[in-house]
Design a protein around this motif. Sequence first.
Motif, short mmCIF file in Angstrom:
data_model
loop_
_atom_site.label_atom_id
_atom_site.label_comp_id
_atom_site.label_asym_id
_atom_site.label_seq_id
_atom_site.Cartn_x
_atom_site.Cartn_y
_atom_site.Cartn_z
N ASP A 37 -0.57 1.16 3.21
CA ASP A 37 -0.74 -0.27 2.93
C ASP A 37 -1.15 -0.46 1.47
O ASP A 37 -1.49 0.50 0.78
CB ASP A 37 -1.78 -0.88 3.88
CG ASP A 37 -3.14 -0.21 3.76
OD1 ASP A 37 -3.69 -0.16 2.64
OD2 ASP A 37 -3.66 0.28 4.79
N PRO A 38 -1.12 -1.70 0.99
CA PRO A 38 -1.44 -1.97 -0.41
C PRO A 38 -2.86 -1.59 -0.82
O PRO A 38 -3.08 -1.23 -1.97
CB PRO A 38 -1.22 -3.48 -0.54
CG PRO A 38 -0.21 -3.80 0.48
CD PRO A 38 -0.56 -2.91 1.63
N LEU A 39 -3.81 -1.69 0.09
CA LEU A 39 -5.19 -1.35 -0.28
C LEU A 39 -5.29 0.11 -0.66
O LEU A 39 -5.90 0.47 -1.69
CB LEU A 39 -6.13 -1.68 0.88
CG LEU A 39 -6.30 -3.17 1.20
CD1 LEU A 39 -7.22 -3.35 2.41
CD2 LEU A 39 -6.85 -3.91 -0.01
N VAL A 40 -4.70 0.98 0.15
CA VAL A 40 -4.70 2.40 -0.18
C VAL A 40 -3.82 2.66 -1.41
O VAL A 40 -4.18 3.45 -2.29
CB VAL A 40 -4.20 3.23 1.03
CG1 VAL A 40 -4.09 4.71 0.66
CG2 VAL A 40 -5.12 3.05 2.22
N ARG A 42 -3.24 0.74 -3.91
CA ARG A 42 -3.92 0.32 -5.14
C ARG A 42 -4.83 1.42 -5.67
O ARG A 42 -4.85 1.72 -6.87
CB ARG A 42 -4.75 -0.95 -4.86
CG ARG A 42 -5.44 -1.52 -6.08
CD ARG A 42 -6.22 -2.76 -5.71
NE ARG A 42 -7.26 -2.48 -4.72
CZ ARG A 42 -8.02 -3.40 -4.16
NH1 ARG A 42 -7.83 -4.69 -4.47
NH2 ARG A 42 -8.96 -3.09 -3.30
N GLU A 43 -5.58 2.06 -4.77
CA GLU A 43 -6.48 3.13 -5.18
C GLU A 43 -5.71 4.36 -5.64
O GLU A 43 -6.11 5.04 -6.59
CB GLU A 43 -7.42 3.49 -4.03
CG GLU A 43 -8.34 2.35 -3.61
CD GLU A 43 -9.14 1.77 -4.77
OE1 GLU A 43 -9.70 2.57 -5.57
OE2 GLU A 43 -9.18 0.53 -4.91
N MET A 62 0.27 -7.69 6.37
CA MET A 62 -0.11 -7.66 4.97
C MET A 62 1.01 -8.27 4.14
O MET A 62 2.14 -8.42 4.62
CB MET A 62 -0.33 -6.22 4.54
CG MET A 62 0.77 -5.31 5.00
SD MET A 62 0.66 -3.70 4.29
CE MET A 62 1.24 -4.07 2.68
N PHE A 67 1.08 -8.11 -3.26
CA PHE A 67 0.66 -6.84 -3.86
C PHE A 67 1.55 -6.50 -5.05
O PHE A 67 1.06 -6.14 -6.12
CB PHE A 67 0.71 -5.73 -2.81
CG PHE A 67 0.53 -4.35 -3.36
CD1 PHE A 67 -0.65 -4.00 -4.01
CD2 PHE A 67 1.53 -3.39 -3.24
CE1 PHE A 67 -0.83 -2.72 -4.51
CE2 PHE A 67 1.36 -2.11 -3.74
CZ PHE A 67 0.18 -1.78 -4.38
N LYS A 70 0.75 -8.59 -8.08
CA LYS A 70 -0.46 -8.12 -8.79
C LYS A 70 -0.15 -6.87 -9.61
O LYS A 70 -0.60 -6.73 -10.74
CB LYS A 70 -1.57 -7.83 -7.79
CG LYS A 70 -2.17 -9.08 -7.17
CD LYS A 70 -3.31 -8.74 -6.23
CE LYS A 70 -3.93 -10.01 -5.63
NZ LYS A 70 -5.03 -9.69 -4.68
#
Length: 351
Positions: A37-40, A42-43, A62, A67, A70
């Motif tokens: 997913d985008p949260l992972v 991004r990191e 999501m 994403f 951004k």
Amino acid sequence: MARIRVLVVDDSALMRQILSSILSSDPGIEVVGTAPDPLVAREKIKALNPDVMTLDVEMPGMDGIAFLEKVMTLRPMPVVMVSSLTERGAEVTMRAMELGAVDVFCKPGDAAAGGFAAHAQELIDKVKAASVSRVKALVGKGGIKPQAKLAVTQIYKSSDRLVAIGSSTGGVEALRDIILALPPDAPPIVITQHIPPRFSASFAERLDGLAAVRVKEAADNERILAGHVYIAPGDRHLTVKRSGAQLMTHTFDGPLTSGHKPSVDVLFHSVAEVCGSASVGVILTGMGRDGAEGLLAMHKAGADTLGEDESSCVVYGMPKAAFELGAVDRELPLSRIADEILKLCRSDGRH
């Protein structure tokens, strides 16, 4: 030579495995990480600094488009969208490419049954093309208002000029910029953009909702009108033919030409033969050589020919091949091409 570092983002564990396996099979590519997913993602972008990201279009729960927006605003990087051949997939993918995604890879319908094997090289090639593309920070692309349309039904006459445009990688955004700059009474335009089936219709519909000209996916045997733009279907060649003093579209199935269907060379050769000096040829960003020979034929037939210059190309491949072949009268940055097309169409001949 350093390997291309790729981050694979997909909510399906199976798809992450398949995509990673295909890409890792090429010695020039290294899959440095995956994300569900985008949260992972991004990191992992921060930690791994990949050269290219593959991004699933449809991820439940999501917003992959938010994403991507951004990413292209804060940390621009080459992105290849991975999409299904569905209407929804096409719509979302077109939005992603407007935001700066470089290309799209379509999941085979029989993916679970091993259908990826036949498309493995396509995915590898798209990632390699993306790795050498020029991406720019996203600025002010989200709020374009639809332009008013006027009733323009002028039939093409033999004294008028036809514009033919060819593009590939990065072409969705480039074509959008050109078409939105055209007035409602612009000369007729025929376009071949390398794009998957079904996506061409969605692309045309999106542009038609924004542009002052009429934009549609080309159908077979329809009159070519001023103020109209005709985009080749994603799985058929587009040519032009004459019926008396009128020009007509012709779409047809056939073998790959210059490695593609639709092929820019097929379109340009037909315009050279049918329209000659009463035409303008334009070759935009893209990987490879498709369109170079066809544009040379247009040039030899007396057409004005333009190429997008290296400074504004996402991939300076097709325009470079055409320029080196002697097919291009002038190279211009993307921002000047629409005005130059209009100026040439108001003139009586080359230059």
